[in-house]
Design a protein around this motif. Structure first.
Motif, PDB file in Angstrom:
ATOM      1  N   VAL A   1       0.882  -1.164   0.000  1.00 30.02           N
ATOM      2  CA  VAL A   1       0.000   0.000   0.000  1.00 30.02           C
ATOM      3  C   VAL A   1       0.924   1.219   0.000  1.00 30.02           C
ATOM      4  CG1 VAL A   1      -1.746   1.284   1.284  1.00 30.02           C
ATOM      5  CG2 VAL A   1      -1.788  -1.230   1.261  1.00 30.02           C
ATOM      6  N   ILE A   2       0.673   2.161  -0.900  1.00 31.48           N
ATOM      7  CA  ILE A   2       1.570   3.318  -1.042  1.00 31.48           C
ATOM      8  C   ILE A   2       0.777   4.614  -0.846  1.00 31.48           C
ATOM      9  CG2 ILE A   2       3.118   4.610  -2.566  1.00 31.48           C
ATOM     10  CD1 ILE A   2       4.336   1.994  -1.866  1.00 31.48           C
ATOM     11  N   GLY A   3       1.376   5.528  -0.138  1.00 33.52           N
ATOM     12  CA  GLY A   3       0.742   6.817   0.078  1.00 33.52           C
ATOM     13  C   GLY A   3       1.626   7.965  -0.363  1.00 33.52           C
ATOM     14  N   TRP A   4       0.985   9.061  -0.718  1.00 36.38           N
ATOM     15  CA  TRP A   4       1.673  10.329  -0.923  1.00 36.38           C
ATOM     16  C   TRP A   4       1.427  11.187   0.317  1.00 36.38           C
ATOM     17  CZ3 TRP A   4       5.195  11.875  -4.345  1.00 36.38           C
ATOM     18  CH2 TRP A   4       5.321  11.167  -5.546  1.00 36.38           C
ATOM     19  N   PHE A   5       2.495  11.841   0.763  1.00 37.12           N
ATOM     20  CA  PHE A   5       2.444  12.693   1.932  1.00 37.12           C
ATOM     21  C   PHE A   5       2.998  14.054   1.531  1.00 37.12           C
ATOM     22  CE2 PHE A   5       2.003   9.266   5.144  1.00 37.12           C
ATOM     23  CZ  PHE A   5       2.324   8.172   4.354  1.00 37.12           C
ATOM     24  N   ARG A   6       2.674  15.074   2.323  1.00 37.69           N
ATOM     25  CA  ARG A   6       3.314  16.356   2.071  1.00 37.69           C
ATOM     26  C   ARG A   6       3.656  17.021   3.392  1.00 37.69           C
ATOM     27  NH1 ARG A   6      -1.694  19.893  -0.378  1.00 37.69           N
ATOM     28  NH2 ARG A   6      -2.694  20.450   1.592  1.00 37.69           N
ATOM     29  N   GLN A   7       4.666  17.861   3.312  1.00 36.69           N
ATOM     30  CA  GLN A   7       5.099  18.592   4.496  1.00 36.69           C
ATOM     31  C   GLN A   7       5.298  20.052   4.130  1.00 36.69           C
ATOM     32  OE1 GLN A   7       8.587  17.022   6.518  1.00 36.69           O
ATOM     33  NE2 GLN A   7       7.808  17.848   8.440  1.00 36.69           N
TER      34      GLN A   7
ATOM     35  N   GLY B   1       4.424  22.605  -0.893  1.00 34.96           N
ATOM     36  CA  GLY B   1       5.106  21.826   0.124  1.00 34.96           C
ATOM     37  C   GLY B   1       6.050  20.833  -0.525  1.00 34.96           C
ATOM     38  N   VAL B   2       6.689  20.040   0.305  1.00 36.31           N
ATOM     39  CA  VAL B   2       7.534  18.950  -0.183  1.00 36.31           C
ATOM     40  C   VAL B   2       6.704  17.676  -0.128  1.00 36.31           C
ATOM     41  CG1 VAL B   2       9.674  17.665   0.092  1.00 36.31           C
ATOM     42  CG2 VAL B   2       9.593  20.102   0.678  1.00 36.31           C
ATOM     43  N   TYR B   3       6.629  16.990  -1.246  1.00 35.15           N
ATOM     44  CA  TYR B   3       5.812  15.786  -1.369  1.00 35.15           C
ATOM     45  C   TYR B   3       6.702  14.556  -1.302  1.00 35.15           C
ATOM     46  CZ  TYR B   3       1.657  18.482  -2.390  1.00 35.15           C
ATOM     47  OH  TYR B   3       0.581  19.334  -2.293  1.00 35.15           O
ATOM     48  N   TYR B   4       6.273  13.592  -0.507  1.00 36.15           N
ATOM     49  CA  TYR B   4       6.984  12.338  -0.308  1.00 36.15           C
ATOM     50  C   TYR B   4       6.039  11.166  -0.558  1.00 36.15           C
ATOM     51  CZ  TYR B   4      10.067  15.301   2.595  1.00 36.15           C
ATOM     52  OH  TYR B   4      10.899  16.290   3.069  1.00 36.15           O
ATOM     53  N   CYS B   5       6.611  10.030  -0.889  1.00 39.81           N
ATOM     54  CA  CYS B   5       5.831   8.800  -0.922  1.00 39.81           C
ATOM     55  C   CYS B   5       6.421   7.825   0.088  1.00 39.81           C
ATOM     56  CB  CYS B   5       5.807   8.180  -2.313  1.00 39.81           C
ATOM     57  SG  CYS B   5       7.422   7.690  -2.939  1.00 39.81           S
ATOM     58  N   ASN B   6       5.581   6.893   0.521  1.00 39.90           N
ATOM     59  CA  ASN B   6       6.039   5.853   1.438  1.00 39.90           C
ATOM     60  C   ASN B   6       4.989   4.763   1.459  1.00 39.90           C
ATOM     61  OD1 ASN B   6       7.262   4.376   3.585  1.00 39.90           O
ATOM     62  ND2 ASN B   6       8.045   6.284   4.455  1.00 39.90           N
ATOM     63  N   GLY B   7       5.368   3.602   1.919  1.00 35.21           N
ATOM     64  CA  GLY B   7       4.388   2.578   2.174  1.00 35.21           C
ATOM     65  C   GLY B   7       3.506   2.998   3.340  1.00 35.21           C
ATOM     66  N   VAL B   8       2.350   2.361   3.436  1.00 31.25           N
ATOM     67  CA  VAL B   8       1.444   2.623   4.543  1.00 31.25           C
ATOM     68  C   VAL B   8       1.055   1.281   5.150  1.00 31.25           C
ATOM     69  CG1 VAL B   8      -0.753   3.611   5.251  1.00 31.25           C
ATOM     70  CG2 VAL B   8       0.572   4.716   3.445  1.00 31.25           C
ATOM     71  N   THR B   9       1.315   1.132   6.439  1.00 32.06           N
ATOM     72  CA  THR B   9       0.976  -0.098   7.162  1.00 32.06           C
ATOM     73  C   THR B   9       0.263   0.289   8.452  1.00 32.06           C
ATOM     74  OG1 THR B   9       2.950  -1.196   6.273  1.00 32.06           O
ATOM     75  CG2 THR B   9       1.867  -2.225   8.166  1.00 32.06           C
ATOM     76  N   ASN B  10      -0.956  -0.179   8.597  1.00 28.49           N
ATOM     77  CA  ASN B  10      -1.754   0.168   9.779  1.00 28.49           C
ATOM     78  C   ASN B  10      -1.788   1.678  10.001  1.00 28.49           C
ATOM     79  OD1 ASN B  10      -2.303  -2.547  10.351  1.00 28.49           O
ATOM     80  ND2 ASN B  10      -0.368  -2.770  11.459  1.00 28.49           N
ATOM     81  N   GLY B  11      -1.893   2.401   8.920  1.00 34.43           N
ATOM     82  CA  GLY B  11      -2.020   3.850   9.001  1.00 34.43           C
ATOM     83  C   GLY B  11      -0.726   4.595   9.236  1.00 34.43           C
TER      84      GLY B  11
END
Length: 120
Positions: free
Chosen positions: A33-39, A93-103
């Motif tokens: 499961v992959i998510g995009w995040f931003r900071q 912002g700065v956008y990152y991706c990462n896996g998502v496990t249990n939120g």
């Protein structure tokens, strides 16, 4: 070890579009499961959109991007995309991706991220 490389950011005027890419190496991409995040400065990193594992993963969007952003994946290329339309200055912002496990983010370290700047 899984490595994450984000790209595609840039400077765009309000109302414009960008397409971000997240290349994932190592591990079994199809199962993640992959998510995009931003900071943004002064704030914690926040999730933007998530896509489930498999060939056609279910998607989830935060309210502030619904109807404007689309997350997708290409398992043959080990890549997740974020199509960003009708961009607003608040999307900066700065956008990152990462896996998502249990939120929670799955992989460490994070990638370098990609800067998105939206001018008014």
């Amino acid at each position: 070890q899984v490595q994450l490389v984000e790209s595609g950011g840039g400077l765009v005027q309000a109302g414009g579009s960008l397409r971000l890419s997240c290349a994932v190496s190592g591990g079994t991409f199809r199962s993640y499961v992959i998510g995009w995040f931003r900071q943004v400065p002064g704030k914690d990193r926040e999730v933007v959109a998530v896509i489930g594992s498999g060939r056609v993963g279910r998607t989830h969007y935060e309210d502030f991007v619904k109807g404007r952003f689309t997350i997708s994946r290409d398992n043959a290329k080990n890549t997740v995309y974020l199509q960003m339309n009708n961009l607003k200055p608040m999307d900066t912002g700065v956008y990152y991706c990462n896996g998502v496990t249990n939120g929670q983010p799955t992989f460490d370290p994070w990638g370098q991220g990609t800067q998105v700047t939206v001018s008014s």
